[in-house]
Design an enzyme around this catalytic site. Structure first.
Site, PDB file in Angstrom:
ATOM      1  N   ARG A   1      -4.909   9.628  -8.316  1.00  0.00           N
ATOM      2  CA  ARG A   1      -5.464   9.093  -9.562  1.00  0.00           C
ATOM      3  C   ARG A   1      -6.007  10.237 -10.412  1.00  0.00           C
ATOM      4  O   ARG A   1      -6.923  10.960 -10.003  1.00  0.00           O
ATOM      5  CB  ARG A   1      -6.570   8.094  -9.247  1.00  0.00           C
TER       6      ARG A   1
ATOM      7  N   HIS B   1      -8.243  -0.106  -4.140  1.00  0.00           N
ATOM      8  CA  HIS B   1      -7.738   1.258  -3.983  1.00  0.00           C
ATOM      9  C   HIS B   1      -6.803   1.393  -2.791  1.00  0.00           C
ATOM     10  O   HIS B   1      -6.367   2.489  -2.463  1.00  0.00           O
ATOM     11  CB  HIS B   1      -8.910   2.234  -3.852  1.00  0.00           C
TER      12      HIS B   1
END
Length: 760
Positions: free
Chosen positions: A516, A695
């Site tokens: 990310r 996540h």
């Protein structure tokens, strides 16, 4: 005077690491390809630093996901459930710890993740067992030293980087309450000594041990642990140990360095320049060299050479030039890689900026100035003065009054009105805001940005995505909907492009966690709202459903924390400017009929100074900034906020002071552990404890989510509980999201039946 660096960005100039990791996770490339990309990035990083002329170059600062997770593998700190899978493939074991693993009979959650001190970088939290054993499991650090030898040639310039033993224990968590993690130090230190001996055998001279906990308020137990660890290391190690601390000063803990055997101490003079007058006398009678963290590794503005030279000369006068080292204050992973990859920034602003590569050369410039080059010093001064005169107008002051940051009535009164107005069920379900950002969506935005398609065509396509996501949410039976945020690249970058005084970069990528990456905006002048920023999209979404749609905004503290902030005025002045701009947008949403407005503040905790003595000042302006943005609405308008992946146990009173009607938080990875603290504090307002870890790609079952809801209902009043994921869903895939959210709403239905009798 040695020049060195603590760490360099590892994502690659074009985010090669992100792309390669995600391709590997999706079975589109193999380990050989992944490792090749890693080798390419490391080679480029070492070559840049070597060519610049650094005397010591970091090694082992590269990571495929997270450097704390790397350290856990190096030391064999691997929970048993992960050791049972992928035992023949260390990389899949590694990624399973970071992301979870769900295949066939296997269903293992990702490990807990939280913020790296007061930054927006996230790390995987090590887990310690009472009977924890440490051993050298991973060879990554030794392999990288051998890779570096081929590039740097001169082995003495290679400086392996390790998280120090005390900070490593501090960053982890105990799996049982029957012991304290610091008790493990006697088992851990011998393994560090083994690692350092192996590095010595590779010909390495300098070794960097990062102990950022020295910037914290340490307990007596932590202090004793530190003294024990470094006495043991000093007795058995002959390498040049560079002990580094960053993110704050170490004056309060300087006594811990008495009688320990290290070659050099690194201090952060960007965050605390005042500590220098205490450190220099302390070191004068010792043999310890001093590394000055003098280039800002967390912001993009050029170094003020005149200020830095004063500190360097003062240090040289005290200790002598041969005992002084200069470096960035912390690792450069917190800034973009190269300013030369930016082509659209005004040249006078660009001249005032330095990314990681440029910061390395600033160290070279500082050495040249010390040796007598006055032209570099004069040029630096002229650039700073020109920028100040042309871009930094007189500071726009925002007037603060009780009317600007207080709601009209208390939460108890507001809650009654909102229950009547909104008519939501017990355990209302919602999401945090964003939905999957597919390749098609990113392509549409990119084409519009490059003017390949018209505004009309772009608007039409985004509206189609919104209609689709509204229908999907209705089908799943979510109670409070969102519009999906398909028009937004990033929750901060989007608003930066709508606000005056902030700019976005083309390639200013920074790692947030794993693959990310974010592009922090750059606040260079006074911030103003020029026009509506979200109204059209939110109102269109609301027009397509009879259910409530949330207005979605990013809060002022998060915009501030996740941007590179101007350094020529107090930070609170910038915060209030942003807060006023968000307030104007909130009032416009309310005026247009939006009854629920979410103002996300995931960064409220990470902005907190490391030392408690500085907390009051921070919270005074940070809480005011949030309340300024949210307090202009009517009682019936419900204000939500969202926080995630930080430690909140010690700041509940300040979270309560924000006075949001509903707060949503990450709690699924920690299995609702946070809720005990909320309960003990008697948090007064409504709360949505995350029941689904976004996540990780794994899909939580109905039973798993229901179990979390049941745990929450034992800690909080049922009437105050919302059901939602941990965070936004933009990084996930649709097949994961739809199944997970369907399980979430099913679990909420079951909870309404089974737990309704507990309603007081």
């Amino acid at each position: 005077m040695l020049k060195h660096n603590l760490g360099y960005p590892r994502i690659g100039i074009k985010r090669e690491l992100k792309n390669s990791c995600e391709a590997y996770w999706n079975n589109k490339n193999d380990l050989n390809n992944l490792f090749e990309i890693g080798r390419k990035i490391k080679k480029e990083n070492w070559e840049v630093q070597n060519k610049a002329g650094l005397d010591l170059i970091p090694c082992n600062d590269f990571s495929f996901y997270d450097h704390v997770l790397d350290m856990a593998l190096l030391l064999g700190v691997i929970p048993e459930e992960y050791m049972s899978i992928h035992h023949n493939n260390p990389m899949d074991l590694y990624f399973s710890m970071a992301r979870g693993f769900q295949k066939d009979e296997w269903d293992i959650r990702a490990m807990e993740m939280t913020k790296w001190f007061n930054t927006n970088y996230h790390y995987i939290v090590p887990e310690f067992d009472k009977t924890q054993k440490f051993f050298i499991f991973s060879n990554k650090i030794f392999e990288e030293v051998n890779e570096a030898k081929k590039i740097i040639k001169f082995t003495k310039k290679i400086k392996p980087v390790l998280i120090g033993p005390v900070s490593f224990l501090f960053l982890g968590k105990e799996k049982q309450r029957s012991f304290h993690k610091m008790d493990l130090i006697e088992k851990l230190v011998p393994i560090y000594i083994q690692i350092i001996h192996k590095l010595q055998n590779e010909g390495v001279n300098w070794i960097q041990l990062d102990e950022p906990i020295l910037g914290l308020d340490l307990s007596d137990r932590e202090k004793e642990t530190f003294k024990y660890a470094y006495k043991e290391i000093g007795n058995k190690i002959s390498s040049e140990i560079l002990l580094t601390s960053y993110f704050d000063g170490i004056s309060e803990n300087i006594s811990l360095l008495k009688n320990i055997s290290i070659k050099a101490l690194h201090i952060d003079l960007v965050e605390d320049s005042r500590q220098l007058h205490k450190i220099l006398p302390f070191l004068k009678e010792s043999n310890i060299n001093l590394s000055l963290g003098i280039v800002n590794g967390r912001n993009v503005w050029i170094n003020n050479y005149a200020n830095s030279i004063k500190k360097i000369k003062k240090s040289i006068d005290f200790l002598g030039e041969d005992r002084i080292m200069i470096a960035p204050n912390c690792s450069l992973i917190h800034v973009p890689i190269d300013i030369e990859s930016e082509n659209l920034i005004h040249k006078d602003i660009k001249n005032r900026m330095a990314f990681a590569k440029q910061k390395i050369y600033e160290l070279i410039d500082l050495e040249k100035i010390i040796k007598g080059d006055k032209n570099i010093l004069l040029e630096n001064k002229n650039i700073i003065e020109k920028y100040k005169n042309e871009f930094n107008e007189k500071v726009k002051k925002i007037e603060i009054s009780n009317e600007n940051f207080n709601r009209k009535n208390t939460f108890e009164i507001r809650q009654k009105k909102q229950k009547e107005k909104l008519n939501l069920p017990i355990f209302p379900t919602t999401t945090i805001g964003s939905f999957p950002q597919t390749k098609e969506i990113r392509s549409i935005r990119n084409k519009f940005r490059k003017k390949i398609i018209s505004k009309e065509k772009y608007t039409k396509k985004i509206k189609e995505f919104i209609v689709d996501v509204i229908e999907k949410q209705e089908k799943i039976n979510i109670d409070v909907l969102v519009h999906g945020e398909f028009e937004r690249t990033d929750m901060v970058e989007y608003f930066s492009e709508k606000l005056q005084g902030i700019l976005s970069t083309e390639n200013g990528w920074v790692q947030s966690y794993g693959s990310r990456c974010v592009k922090p905006p750059i606040i260079y002048g006074n911030v103003n709202r020029m026009d509506d920023m979200t109204i059209d999209w939110i109102c269109f979404a609301q027009s397509r459903t009879t259910k409530l749609v949330k207005g979605m905004l990013t809060g002022p503290v998060t915009i501030l924390q996740w941007s590179f902030v101007r350094d020529d005025q107090p930070i609170y002045d910038t915060a209030y400017q942003i807060a006023w701009a968000i307030r104007e947008e909130v009032l416009s949403l309310e005026k247009n009929g939006i009854k629920i407005i979410q103002i996300d503040e995931p960064a409220i905790r990470e902005g907190l100074p490391l030392k408690k003595k500085n907390w009051k000042f921070y919270f005074d302006w940070a809480i005011k900034a949030f309340r300024m943005s949210s307090s202009g609405v009517k009682d019936e308008t419900q204000i939500h906020t969202h926080m995630c992946y930080s430690e909140f146990n010690d700041i509940f009173e300040h979270i309560a002071d924000m006075d949001a009607d509903v707060i949503t938080m990450e709690t699924s990875r920690s299995k609702m552990e946070l809720l005990k603290a909320f309960s003990d504090f008697s948090y007064p307002n409504e709360i949505g404890p995350g029941v689904y870890d976004i996540h990780s790609p794994r899909i939580p079952s109905v039973e798993e989510i229901y179990d979390l809801i049941e745990k929450a209902s034992k800690k909080l009043p049922i009437k105050n509980i919302w059901i939602n994921p941990d965070c936004g869903l933009k990084t996930r895939k649709w097949e994961e999201v739809l199944k997970s959210l369907k399980n979430m709403t099913e679990a909420a239905k079951i909870a309404r039946i089974k737990l309704v009798n507990q309603l007081s």
